[in-house]
Write a protein that holds these residues in place. Sequence first.
Motif, PDB file in Angstrom:
ATOM      1  N   LYS A   1      50.721  -9.152  14.413  1.00 49.00           N
ATOM      2  CA  LYS A   1      51.911  -9.291  15.258  1.00 49.00           C
ATOM      3  C   LYS A   1      51.965 -10.676  15.891  1.00 49.00           C
TER       4      LYS A   1
ATOM      5  N   SER B   1      52.621 -13.379  13.296  1.00 46.80           N
ATOM      6  CA  SER B   1      53.987 -13.306  12.774  1.00 46.80           C
ATOM      7  C   SER B   1      54.992 -13.874  13.759  1.00 46.80           C
ATOM      8  N   GLU B   2      54.694 -13.766  15.050  1.00 47.36           N
ATOM      9  CA  GLU B   2      55.630 -14.239  16.069  1.00 47.36           C
ATOM     10  C   GLU B   2      55.376 -15.684  16.481  1.00 47.36           C
TER      11      GLU B   2
ATOM     12  N   SER C   1      54.928  -7.144   9.758  1.00 47.06           N
ATOM     13  CA  SER C   1      54.350  -8.344  10.378  1.00 47.06           C
ATOM     14  C   SER C   1      53.463  -9.096   9.398  1.00 47.06           C
TER      15      SER C   1
ATOM     16  N   LYS D   1      55.575 -11.120   7.122  1.00 43.00           N
ATOM     17  CA  LYS D   1      56.122 -12.301   7.814  1.00 43.00           C
ATOM     18  C   LYS D   1      55.077 -13.404   7.917  1.00 43.00           C
TER      19      LYS D   1
ATOM     20  N   HIS E   1      64.916  -7.940  11.273  1.00 38.45           N
ATOM     21  CA  HIS E   1      65.827  -8.032  12.423  1.00 38.45           C
ATOM     22  C   HIS E   1      67.276  -8.137  11.952  1.00 38.45           C
TER      23      HIS E   1
END
Length: 211
Positions: free
Chosen positions: A27, A30-31, A108, A111, A176
Amino acid sequence: MAAQPRTNSKKERRQENEKLILAAAEKVFSEAGFGGATMQLIADMAGLPKANLHYYFPTKESLYRQVVENIFQFWLQAADVFDDADDPAEGIGAYIDAKMEISRRHPSGSKVWATEVMHRAPVIQDYLETTLMEWTEGRAAIINRWIAEGRMDPVDPDHLLYMLWATTQHYADFSHQIETLNGGKPLDDAQWEAAKASIKRIILKGIGVTE
């Protein structure tokens, strides 16, 4: 009275902690990307002391590589159906199903892979040049065999694989966007099944295969 056996062995606790750390790392990476992620951020996300992360993964790079390798291993397992399938309808159809499930359950991780590759794979270039290259050549050989047997139209195997990756991983990498177009809600079970069916129908028909 005999002592009760311990319910959590050292090995089980280690496995649980590693699972927590890897889920949190997926997570955060990925962010924030590799550069923006820190071991402290990942520890906070996992709810563990930072020292625990360094016990299991000495460096941020070793943790990052494990996250990337995990998602790739999921994809490799999804491709096992190629080796055992009798025809492209079975092999490619099952591969699409499996890849879509990975996008649903591990968005995630997908990504992280996409971001790494878009930045010219500074950490995992060696992985692309070895494991991914060998895997792609192996699947291309199977597709070429199906073509030679007249089971599907003659197409470039590499471009077919790129199309399969792009289509299935879109549902993770652009989740998203998909949720926004779906009224701000994630796809439900029925919508995921409908998406799989549509992708299989479009791709298989495009290469001259009927389900």
